[in-house]
Design a protein around this motif. Structure first.
Motif, PDB file in Angstrom:
ATOM      1  N   GLN A  21       0.836  -1.205   0.000  1.00  0.00           N
ATOM      2  CA  GLN A  21       0.000   0.000   0.000  1.00  0.00           C
ATOM      3  C   GLN A  21       0.868   1.251   0.000  1.00  0.00           C
ATOM      4  O   GLN A  21       2.033   1.223   0.378  1.00  0.00           O
ATOM      5  CB  GLN A  21      -0.942   0.002   1.194  1.00  0.00           C
ATOM      6  CG  GLN A  21      -0.260   0.155   2.543  1.00  0.00           C
ATOM      7  CD  GLN A  21      -1.235   0.131   3.700  1.00  0.00           C
ATOM      8  OE1 GLN A  21      -2.189   0.897   3.737  1.00  0.00           O
ATOM      9  NE2 GLN A  21      -1.005  -0.772   4.649  1.00  0.00           N
ATOM     10  N   GLU A  22       0.285   2.358  -0.430  1.00  0.00           N
ATOM     11  CA  GLU A  22       1.005   3.627  -0.450  1.00  0.00           C
ATOM     12  C   GLU A  22       1.174   4.154   0.972  1.00  0.00           C
ATOM     13  O   GLU A  22       0.432   3.777   1.891  1.00  0.00           O
ATOM     14  CB  GLU A  22       0.255   4.639  -1.315  1.00  0.00           C
ATOM     15  CG  GLU A  22       0.079   4.215  -2.765  1.00  0.00           C
ATOM     16  CD  GLU A  22       1.389   3.968  -3.487  1.00  0.00           C
ATOM     17  OE1 GLU A  22       2.372   4.667  -3.173  1.00  0.00           O
ATOM     18  OE2 GLU A  22       1.436   3.074  -4.362  1.00  0.00           O
ATOM     19  N   SER A  23       2.142   5.046   1.155  1.00  0.00           N
ATOM     20  CA  SER A  23       2.493   5.515   2.498  1.00  0.00           C
ATOM     21  C   SER A  23       1.360   6.257   3.195  1.00  0.00           C
ATOM     22  O   SER A  23       1.263   6.253   4.420  1.00  0.00           O
ATOM     23  CB  SER A  23       3.725   6.425   2.417  1.00  0.00           C
ATOM     24  OG  SER A  23       3.472   7.532   1.565  1.00  0.00           O
ATOM     25  N   TYR A  24       0.477   6.880   2.417  1.00  0.00           N
ATOM     26  CA  TYR A  24      -0.607   7.661   3.011  1.00  0.00           C
ATOM     27  C   TYR A  24      -1.807   6.796   3.403  1.00  0.00           C
ATOM     28  O   TYR A  24      -2.757   7.262   4.035  1.00  0.00           O
ATOM     29  CB  TYR A  24      -1.093   8.742   2.027  1.00  0.00           C
ATOM     30  CG  TYR A  24      -1.635   8.174   0.732  1.00  0.00           C
ATOM     31  CD1 TYR A  24      -2.944   7.697   0.641  1.00  0.00           C
ATOM     32  CD2 TYR A  24      -0.834   8.111  -0.409  1.00  0.00           C
ATOM     33  CE1 TYR A  24      -3.432   7.163  -0.543  1.00  0.00           C
ATOM     34  CE2 TYR A  24      -1.313   7.587  -1.595  1.00  0.00           C
ATOM     35  CZ  TYR A  24      -2.615   7.125  -1.659  1.00  0.00           C
ATOM     36  OH  TYR A  24      -3.094   6.594  -2.832  1.00  0.00           O
ATOM     37  N   ASP A  25      -1.788   5.534   3.019  1.00  0.00           N
ATOM     38  CA  ASP A  25      -2.970   4.687   3.108  1.00  0.00           C
ATOM     39  C   ASP A  25      -3.132   4.068   4.498  1.00  0.00           C
ATOM     40  O   ASP A  25      -2.249   4.155   5.349  1.00  0.00           O
ATOM     41  CB  ASP A  25      -2.872   3.591   2.047  1.00  0.00           C
ATOM     42  CG  ASP A  25      -4.215   3.000   1.669  1.00  0.00           C
ATOM     43  OD1 ASP A  25      -5.252   3.514   2.145  1.00  0.00           O
ATOM     44  OD2 ASP A  25      -4.243   2.037   0.885  1.00  0.00           O
ATOM     45  N   THR A 102      -5.015   0.669  -1.574  1.00  0.00           N
ATOM     46  CA  THR A 102      -3.983   0.839  -2.606  1.00  0.00           C
ATOM     47  C   THR A 102      -3.143  -0.421  -2.798  1.00  0.00           C
ATOM     48  O   THR A 102      -2.505  -0.574  -3.843  1.00  0.00           O
ATOM     49  CB  THR A 102      -3.060   2.041  -2.295  1.00  0.00           C
ATOM     50  OG1 THR A 102      -2.529   1.902  -0.973  1.00  0.00           O
ATOM     51  CG2 THR A 102      -3.827   3.340  -2.384  1.00  0.00           C
ATOM     52  N   ASN A 103      -3.130  -1.318  -1.813  1.00  0.00           N
ATOM     53  CA  ASN A 103      -2.457  -2.602  -2.051  1.00  0.00           C
ATOM     54  C   ASN A 103      -3.212  -3.417  -3.094  1.00  0.00           C
ATOM     55  O   ASN A 103      -2.608  -4.147  -3.882  1.00  0.00           O
ATOM     56  CB  ASN A 103      -2.287  -3.389  -0.754  1.00  0.00           C
ATOM     57  CG  ASN A 103      -3.543  -3.504   0.079  1.00  0.00           C
ATOM     58  OD1 ASN A 103      -4.379  -2.618   0.107  1.00  0.00           O
ATOM     59  ND2 ASN A 103      -3.681  -4.615   0.789  1.00  0.00           N
ATOM     60  N   ASN A 106      -2.459  -1.773  -6.504  1.00  0.00           N
ATOM     61  CA  ASN A 106      -1.124  -2.108  -7.020  1.00  0.00           C
ATOM     62  C   ASN A 106      -0.966  -3.585  -7.376  1.00  0.00           C
ATOM     63  O   ASN A 106       0.057  -3.969  -7.941  1.00  0.00           O
ATOM     64  CB  ASN A 106      -0.055  -1.719  -5.985  1.00  0.00           C
ATOM     65  CG  ASN A 106       0.121  -0.219  -5.866  1.00  0.00           C
ATOM     66  OD1 ASN A 106      -0.015   0.510  -6.848  1.00  0.00           O
ATOM     67  ND2 ASN A 106       0.403   0.260  -4.679  1.00  0.00           N
ATOM     68  N   LYS A 130       6.349  -0.673 -10.012  1.00  0.00           N
ATOM     69  CA  LYS A 130       7.024  -0.268  -8.786  1.00  0.00           C
ATOM     70  C   LYS A 130       8.455  -0.790  -8.751  1.00  0.00           C
ATOM     71  O   LYS A 130       8.752  -1.856  -9.278  1.00  0.00           O
ATOM     72  CB  LYS A 130       6.266  -0.795  -7.567  1.00  0.00           C
ATOM     73  CG  LYS A 130       5.093   0.068  -7.151  1.00  0.00           C
ATOM     74  CD  LYS A 130       4.746  -0.202  -5.705  1.00  0.00           C
ATOM     75  CE  LYS A 130       3.871   0.913  -5.150  1.00  0.00           C
ATOM     76  NZ  LYS A 130       3.746   0.815  -3.683  1.00  0.00           N
ATOM     77  N   ALA A 242       0.947   0.911 -10.344  1.00  0.00           N
ATOM     78  CA  ALA A 242      -0.281   1.687 -10.464  1.00  0.00           C
ATOM     79  C   ALA A 242      -0.774   1.762 -11.909  1.00  0.00           C
ATOM     80  O   ALA A 242       0.025   1.888 -12.842  1.00  0.00           O
ATOM     81  CB  ALA A 242      -0.046   3.103  -9.937  1.00  0.00           C
TER      82      ALA A 242
END
Length: 366
Positions: A21-25, A102-103, A106, A130, A242
């Motif tokens: 997942q993205e860092s903000y998620d 987001t995982n 991706n 990625k 993504a």
């Protein structure tokens, strides 16, 4: 079938690891006890108060949603907004909430693959792959046991490159060792230096499966101490990233393609740039808010880029090189619960899974 919350969440995280997942998620188990017995699962795009009420009504005590109801930390939970009210309702009624966001975006077979199937693209590829998600495992093993060990590593998740599995490289050499007084060598004698014809085997492994792969290697390997190295790999991972891009089987007139898009995703409206292409063949797309991938779509010569949440000034960035088609955030991801349902049904047979009937789209069109 007796299932606990953790049985379902672990399975989903094998496919779409939380580390992807993205860092903000904030994907993962947001509300609930992982050891709670599951009576039923409700699948939804969002989790709001009405979703929790629906779960209670159908007898489901686990909600698997795409969007996390909680993105940042809650300092108070007193019901002053819809997030806190949803969490309170879930806790009071013993309903667990799990988010796979987001995982799953991706994941190669995730949200964007589902969009590809709906559009009619049979062989999509990741738009922005990625990096720094792979490592190389190098280990040494006597030839007599090498196949057993490498097969154990493949089974644990190593050795995948794109559409190819069981990938490795092998070379031969001579290993030497001197067993110490407290050792228990599988071959050779204590206090006597040993030479063994060995294989050097190299395998790519995903970072999130590193520990289980090393465990599998050690278990299958005949040596008491397994000589191995792990190297970071900066190569792009073809299986993670993504957005997606691909080609239609047959080119379509741009107006016909937009009509197909509007019908398929039940769009109230499609906001788009100038229709500079007469026909559409190469299509790039990203579920949710995907304006950050526009340059990727342009550089890969897409005729059109489909996503949601484009801002006014961002439309200018098409630069007469591509058509931007904003179909809406909800619209682009609305089939995600169907995707998760299909995945779970194949692996948990004869269990109660429910698709949410609550329309959580906060946007209406007049």
């Amino acid at each position: 079938m007796d299932l606990k919350v953790k049985d379902i969440t672990r399975f989903l995280e094998e496919l779409a690891p939380l580390g992807s997942q993205e860092s903000y998620d904030n994907s993962g188990l947001i509300v609930g006890n992982p050891d709670m017995q599951v009576t039923g699962v409700l699948l939804s795009l969002d989790c709001i108060e009405a979703t929790v009420e629906e779960a209670i009504k159908v007898g489901a005590n686990l909600i698997v949603a795409h969007h996390p109801i909680v993105f940042s930390g809650l300092k108070q939970i007193n019901g002053k907004n819809h997030i806190e009210r949803t969490v309170i309702k879930a806790i009071k009624n013993d309903v667990a909430i799990y988010a796979i966001h987001t995982n799953l975006d991706n994941y190669k077979w995730g949200v964007n693959y589902e969009i590809a199937q709906r559009i009619g693209i049979s062989k999509p590829r990741i738009l922005a792959t990625k990096k720094n998600t792979l490592k190389k495992l190098v280990f040494f093993c006597p030839e007599s046991h090498s196949e057993k060990v490498v097969q154990a590593i493949f089974k644990a998740g190593g050795g995948n490159i794109g559409e190819y599995t069981n990938c490795s490289f092998e070379s031969y050499g001579t290993g030497t060792f001197l067993p110490g007084e407290n050792s228990n060598p599988s071959q050779g004698k204590i206090g006597q230096r040993e030479k063994v014809e060995e294989k050097r085997i190299e395998v790519l492994i995903p970072i999130h499966k590193e520990s289980q792969i090393i465990k599998a290697m050690n278990y299958a390997h005949p040596y008491e101490e397994v000589a191995h190295d792990i190297y970071p790999i900066t190569n792009a991972n073809q299986d993670e990233g993504a957005g997606m891009i691909g080609e239609l089987d047959q080119a379509m007139k741009v107006e016909d393609f937009l009509t197909h898009l509007k019908s398929t995703f039940n769009c109230g409206v499609i906001r788009h740039t100038e229709l500079i292409k007469k026909e559409i063949k190469t299509v790039a797309f990203c579920g949710g808010a995907g304006s950050f991938l526009l340059n990727n779509a342009k550089s890969q010569q897409a005729d059109i880029y489909i996503t949601g949440d484009f801002k006014y000034h961002e439309f200018f960035n098409a630069e007469q090189a591509i058509i931007i088609a904003d179909i809406g955030h909800f619209e682009s991801e609305q089939y995600t619960p169907h995707l998760i349902l299909g995945i779970l049904k194949k692996n948990f047979i004869n269990f109660a899974f429910h698709l949410s009937k609550v329309n959580t789209n906060p946007i209406n069109y007049f």
